[in-house]
Design an enzyme around this catalytic site. Structure first.
Site, PDB file in Angstrom:
ATOM      1  N   GLU A 135       0.845  -1.195   0.000  1.00 15.55           N
ATOM      2  CA  GLU A 135       0.000   0.000   0.000  1.00 15.55           C
ATOM      3  C   GLU A 135       0.877   1.241   0.000  1.00 15.55           C
ATOM      4  OE1 GLU A 135      -4.194  -0.986   2.221  1.00 15.55           O
ATOM      5  OE2 GLU A 135      -2.572  -0.195   3.439  1.00 15.55           O
ATOM      6  N   CYS A 136       0.653   2.141  -0.926  1.00 15.50           N
ATOM      7  CA  CYS A 136       1.320   3.440  -0.983  1.00 15.50           C
ATOM      8  C   CYS A 136       2.844   3.275  -0.910  1.00 15.50           C
ATOM      9  CB  CYS A 136       0.788   4.361   0.103  1.00 15.50           C
ATOM     10  SG  CYS A 136       1.088   6.099  -0.213  1.00 15.50           S
ATOM     11  N   GLY A 137       3.469   3.569   0.229  1.00 16.18           N
ATOM     12  CA  GLY A 137       4.903   3.387   0.326  1.00 16.18           C
ATOM     13  C   GLY A 137       5.328   1.958   0.066  1.00 16.18           C
TER      14      GLY A 137
END
Length: 436
Positions: free
Chosen positions: A327-329
Site C-alpha cells: 500500500e502506498c509506500g
C-alpha cells in the site's frame, strides 16, 4: 455499553487540537480514568500518539468509508472505558459531499451520529470579543450538532483572556479552558502530518508536559460532565476479516500506516500477525501466507531499503508461490525503483514494473472507492473497497495491468489504479473497508 464522550474539534487544521487531545488523554489517565481514544477520518499518524498518551489503542472512525456496522464494531473497542475522547480532523464541518447512505467524513458528522458533544479548540490569537462570533457560528450552524463549549488556545495575556471570555459569555458559550501561548509545546511535522510517534525519543516527556499544561488551564471536571452519547454498539457490527491466515507485515519507521481496526479485526478472527522490519534487513516469515507492506516513509529510507538484500530477496522468493501486497509506500518498494527528493534512483524489489519519484512532487489526496480487477490474497476480484490516498509521489513509469477501477469521493475516475503482476499487487490507496 460504550461510555459517554466528547469530540475535540477545531475550526481549522493547525488550531492546536492534537496538543489539547494528548494533554487531556494523559491528564485524565493520570487521574485514574480509562480513556478510550478515537480519531475521526483517515489519519495514519495520530492514533499512535493517542496510545502513547493514555495506554489504550486508538482507532479511526470514518462516516464516509465505513458503514454503520463497522462504525459500531470499532466504537465497541471503548467498552469497559470510563470516557471516550475522539479527535476531529481538519475543520469541524470539513468533509466531502454526502452521497446516498454514506456520510461526509466530517467531524460534525461523527459527533451527530455518536452523540458526542463538540469541544471546540479555538485559536484566539489576533482577536478578542470577536472570537465569540466564530465560536457561535460553529455552535449554531447545525442545530442537530451536540456542542459542549470551547477551549481557548494561544491566549496572549490575562487581559486577553478576560476580553475573550466576555464575548463568549455574551454569546452564551461555556469556556472549558484557556491555554496561554506556548511556542515550545508544538510537535514537529512533515509532509504527511506529524512526525511519527516512534521517531520521538522524548515523546513521553513531551506528553507529560502537555498534560501538566492542560491540567493547569482546563476544567477537567466540566469536560467530564459534558460527555454524552454513544451507548450500545451496533450488535451486528463486525471488524474486517483477514485476507490470509498468516500475514507477515512490515513494521518499522518506514512502514507503519495500517489502520488499527484492520489489525484488530484480523487478530480477532484468528489470523497470525508476523511483523518484520525491512529497515533491519529482516526477511518476512517463510511460513506466511501473505506479505503485506503498509505505507509510511520509505522515501526517507530508500538507500537503506535498497541495501536490505536479505529482505528484498526474501520478498522475491515469497512472490514465486504466495501473494505479496503493498500500500502506498509499500507499493513503491515493490516497484523497480524509487527516486528520492534529491533525484537519486534506488533499486527496489522489482516485483512490479513501477518507478516512482519524490523529486517530482505532486499532492494526491482524497477518499477512494475501488473495484478489484484481480484478487489481493482472499479479497476476490469484483470486491468493492473503500480507502484513502495521501502521498506526494508521482509515477514515472507503470507497465503492469491495473489492480482496480478507482474513483474519488465524487465518482470521478482516478488514474492511479494500482498494479498486478501474477501474485504481486499494490496500490496507492490505503484499505479501510471491503464489501462484496
Amino acid at each position: 455499553m460504550i461510555p459517554p464522550g466528547v469530540i475535540i474539534a477545531a475550526p481549522a487544521s493547525g488550531s492546536g487540537k492534537t496538543t489539547v487531545m494528548l494533554g487531556l488523554l494523559r491528564a485524565l489517565a493520570e487521574d485514574g480514568l480509562a480513556v478510550q481514544p478515537f480519531k475521526n477520518g483517515p489519519d495514519y499518524i495520530d492514533p499512535a500518539f493517542h496510545r502513547a498518551a493514555c495506554g489504550r489503542p486508538s482507532f479511526n472512525l470514518d462516516s464516509w468509508a465505513m458503514d454503520e456496522g463497522l462504525l459500531g464494531a470499532i466504537t465497541a473497542r471503548g467498552e469497559g472505558a470510563d470516557l471516550v475522547l475522539a479527535e476531529g480532523s481538519m475543520g469541524l464541518f470539513d468533509g466531502v459531499a454526502s452521497s446516498g447512505a454514506s456520510g461526509t467524513g466530517a467531524t460534525a458528522d461523527l459527533a451527530r451520529r455518536m452523540g458526542w458533544p463538540v469541544v471546540l479548540v479555538l485559536d484566539v490569537s489576533g482577536q478578542a470579543q470577536s472570537a465569540a462570533a466564530t465560536a457561535l457560528g460553529f455552535a449554531r450552524l447545525d442545530s442537530a450538532l451536540p456542542f459542549a463549549g470551547v477551549i481557548l488556545n494561544r491566549v496572549a495575556s490575562p487581559r486577553h483572556e478576560r476580553l475573550v471570555r466576555v464575548g463568549m459569555a455574551a454569546a452564551g458559550l461555556p469556556v472549558l479552558g484557556a491555554l496561554p501561548r506556548r511556542a515550545d509545546l508544538v510537535l514537529p511535522e512533515r509532509h504527511l502530518g506529524l512526525v511519527q510517534a516512534v521517531e520521538h525519543p522524548d515523546l513521553d516527556r513531551r506528553i507529560a508536559d502537555y498534560a501538566a499544561f492542560v491540567r493547569a488551564h482546563v476544567d477537567l471536571h466540566a469536560l467530564r460532565r459534558a460527555a454524552a452519547g454513544a451507548g450500545v454498539a451496533a450488535p451486528d457490527g463486525r471488524l474486517p476479516p483477514p485476507p490470509a491466515q498468516r500475514i507477515a507485515i512490515a513494521q518499522d519507521a518506514a512502514f507503519s500506516f495500517l489502520y488499527p481496526h484492520l489489525l484488530q479485526g484480523w487478530r480477532q478472527a484468528g489470523a497470525e500477525i508476523l511483523p518484520f522490519s525491512p529497515l533491519a534487513d529482516q526477511a518476512p516469515d517463510p511460513a506466511a501466507d501473505l506479505v503485506w507492506l503498509p505505507g509510511g516513509y520509505p522515501e526517507l529510507h530508500a538507500g537503506t531499503i535498497a541495501a536490505a538484500t536479505t529482505c528484498l530477496d526474501a520478498l522475491r522468493r515469497h512472490a514465486e508461490t504466495r501473494p505479496v501486497h503493498g500500500e502506498c509506500g509499500g507499493y513503491m518498494v515493490l516497484g523497480e525503483a524509487l527516486i528520492d527528493k534529491d533525484g537519486t534512483a534506488h533499486r527496489m524489489a522489482g516485483l512490479l514494473g513501477l518507478v516512482t519519484s519524490h523529486a517530482q512532487r505532486r499532492l494526491h489526496l482524497g477518499y477512494r472507492r475501488a473495484t478489484l480487477a484481480a484478487p489481493i490474497a482472499s479479497l476476490a476480484a469484483g470486491i468493492h473497497l473503500s480507502g484513502h490516498e495521501f502521498h506526494y509521489a508521482t509515477i514515472v513509469s507503470q507497465v503492469d495491468a491495473a489492480l482496480a477501477t478507482v474513483t474519488d469521493a465524487d465518482g470521478n475516475p482516478v488514474p492511479e489504479t494500482g498494479s498486478v503482476r501474477e501474485r504481486v499487487t499494490g496500490s496507492f490507496f490505503h484499505l479501510i473497508a471491503a464489501a462484496a
